[in-house]
Structure formats: C-alpha cells, structure tokens
Design a protein around this motif. Sequence first.
Motif, PDB file in Angstrom:
ATOM      1  N   CYS A 132       0.664  -1.332  -0.169  1.00  0.00           N
ATOM      2  CA  CYS A 132      -0.017   0.182  -0.190  1.00  0.00           C
ATOM      3  C   CYS A 132       1.094   0.950  -0.061  1.00  0.00           C
ATOM      4  O   CYS A 132       1.429   1.190   1.085  1.00  0.00           O
ATOM      5  N   GLY A 134       0.540   5.530   0.370  1.00  0.00           N
ATOM      6  CA  GLY A 134      -0.529   5.915   0.513  1.00  0.00           C
ATOM      7  C   GLY A 134      -0.050   7.291   0.490  1.00  0.00           C
ATOM      8  O   GLY A 134       0.859   8.260   0.477  1.00  0.00           O
ATOM      9  N   ALA A 157      -3.877   4.231  -1.585  1.00  0.00           N
ATOM     10  CA  ALA A 157      -4.699   5.341  -1.181  1.00  0.00           C
ATOM     11  C   ALA A 157      -4.439   6.471  -0.810  1.00  0.00           C
ATOM     12  O   ALA A 157      -3.402   6.737  -1.295  1.00  0.00           O
ATOM     13  N   GLY A 158      -5.570   7.803  -0.584  1.00  0.00           N
ATOM     14  CA  GLY A 158      -5.425   9.129   0.064  1.00  0.00           C
ATOM     15  C   GLY A 158      -5.900   9.595   0.826  1.00  0.00           C
ATOM     16  O   GLY A 158      -6.856   9.110   0.910  1.00  0.00           O
ATOM     17  N   TRP A 159      -5.359  10.686   1.294  1.00  0.00           N
ATOM     18  CA  TRP A 159      -5.853  11.657   1.441  1.00  0.00           C
ATOM     19  C   TRP A 159      -6.149  13.403   1.285  1.00  0.00           C
ATOM     20  O   TRP A 159      -4.956  13.451   1.314  1.00  0.00           O
ATOM     21  N   CYS A 171     -10.507   6.695  -1.006  1.00  0.00           N
ATOM     22  CA  CYS A 171     -10.055   8.426  -0.714  1.00  0.00           C
ATOM     23  C   CYS A 171     -10.669   8.682   0.141  1.00  0.00           C
ATOM     24  O   CYS A 171     -11.531   8.172   0.790  1.00  0.00           O
ATOM     25  N   HIS A 172      -9.347   9.456   1.466  1.00  0.00           N
ATOM     26  CA  HIS A 172     -10.386   9.202   2.715  1.00  0.00           C
ATOM     27  C   HIS A 172     -10.125  11.213   3.066  1.00  0.00           C
ATOM     28  O   HIS A 172      -9.022  12.021   2.572  1.00  0.00           O
ATOM     29  N   VAL A 181      -5.805   7.052   6.604  1.00  0.00           N
ATOM     30  CA  VAL A 181      -4.664   6.202   5.218  1.00  0.00           C
ATOM     31  C   VAL A 181      -3.074   6.100   6.068  1.00  0.00           C
ATOM     32  O   VAL A 181      -2.132   4.966   5.472  1.00  0.00           O
ATOM     33  N   SER A 185      -0.205   2.483   5.208  1.00  0.00           N
ATOM     34  CA  SER A 185       0.636   2.790   4.331  1.00  0.00           C
ATOM     35  C   SER A 185       1.886   2.217   4.435  1.00  0.00           C
ATOM     36  O   SER A 185       2.623   3.095   5.394  1.00  0.00           O
TER      37      SER A 185
END
Length: 306
Positions: A132, A134, A157-159, A171-172, A181, A185
């Motif tokens: 993962c 991030g 994954a992303g914030w 997405c967060h 996230v 990560s």
Amino acid sequence: MTLTVLLAAGDGVFEDYDAPLRAAIAKQGLDAQLVTDAPAQTVDYIVYAPSSPLQDFTPFTNCRAVLSLWAGVERIVGNATLTQPLARMVDPSLTQGMVEYVVGHVLRYHLALDKPATSWTPVVPPLAQDRCVGFLGLGELGRACAGALRALGFDVAGWSRSPRQLEGIACHSGPEGLRAVLARSDILVTLLPDTPATTNILNATTLAHLPRGARIINPGRGTAIDDAALLAALDQGQIAAATLDVFRTEPLPENHPFWHHPNVTVTPHIAAATRTETASDVIAANIARVERGQPLLHEVSRHNGY
C-alpha cells in the motif's frame, strides 16, 4: 493595444524566460511587450516568482492578474497588498517530473534497491498489489502520482482536506480518514500545500500511526514534517527510511542531521522543476484567456491558501 507583461522573478530568470515567453505570447496571437521594469500603472500582467524583490503590489492598479512561475504559493498568497487574481503554476512538465520522482523512489523502496544482496539467499519482494502506497494530498500532483502507481498495480490510498473521489484509489478526508490512510501505508508520499492546517501534520503522534518500518517520501513541503519527530522515529525503527526533497530551510544546512542519517536520502529540491518552454506556454495561455474574458486557470483561493 500592446499589453505590458512585467517579469518579476529575481536574478537570472529573465534570461531564461525571455525567448520562450515571447514566443509563447506570439503563438497566442497577443500583442505584448515583456519587460523587467515599467511604471506600475502601465503593467497589465505580472509573471512572478516569490523570490522576486517585488513584494508590494499596491501600485499595480491596472494589473489584471499575477501569474506565478511556482507551483507553491505559500510565500505570496498571504501578501496583504496582493489584491489582483493570482494563478499558480500547473505545468505538464512539472507534473511529469514529479510523477517520475515519486514512482522512482516508491519502486526503490518497494524493491529494496538500497539493500543489495550480500549472499545467495533469495528475498523476493511482494507484488505491487500487496504493497500500500498512501498519499497525503490529492491535488494536481498527488492525483497524477497516485494514478501512475495505481496503473502499476499498487494498492493506493489517499487523504485530502477536501473529500475526493478517484477511480481505483481509496480516498479519505478528516481526522479519522488521516488515521486510516496512515495505518495502512507501507510507503507514504506527502504532497500537501504549506498551510497552517498542514504544518507538522507528520509529528510524533501521526508517525506512530504508520505501520512499523514504513517508508516516507516527501517532495511536497518541508513544513509538513516535524524534523525532530522524524529523526526520533527513524532511530527507533518506527520509520525505516525517508527520502526528502524539501526542507524548512533551503539549502539544507550542512550540519543538519538529515545529511548524516544512514536511513535518510536527501535530494536538493529537484522533484518537480519548472521547465521554461512549457511554463511559458501555460503563462501565455492564461493571459490569452483573460483577454478573451475567460476565467483564469488554476486561480488560487485566498481562503484555502492554494
């Protein structure tokens, strides 16, 4: 009427931009003169870098827009004298450079290229789908880098401060989203703007949310990381390694611990350089838009700071 375009970007910049910017303006069919000095009331547009001596925009009463040559605008957006519309630089070449930097260093960590074999004992890395990556920050650069890694098969994954929806990327937003996230990560990339809300977003508390042995890549803003907290996390093994391209003080002082830490890779703010030819095209196209009565592209929100 001939437009007056003031290039206010510090020493040496005019020589780099003179020919490509004139060519780009002509390509747009604009009648404009490019100058480094002119009576303030005659200036129609300012092409700007925050390192410029120009810091008081009050006299430029007829200026229609300030067009930054930098992607980051934190050193200008808070200038109380700047009442003209401000556009940040979004250059396809700058974006491509950032994608190549981020993908290259993610793959370096993913494939353990910093740890060459010392014996004939195979250590096979996981496939991208089992790793993962991030992202903190899903703006123009973050989206491009996240998309490139997703295309290689990584779990991404992303914030972001504002909610986003991106195909194939989890997405967060918000405090709970940040923790979510961080917690997943294996490799974390920070591409956040420099705002009060993002300063020291990676600190002793948030670094502890990452999986033990996570890697960090920061080509965004040096203020996003608490330097002392990162060094402590590296020494404790919570963070296995960090690649850093941006710093609170640049150039990075010779006596800074980052230079000498065995698990830190320092690069001298090279992740996303602005290329004069493509940046000139972006500037000229934005001037042409305003002259046609269209809105600026990449206009900065004074409220958000980016």
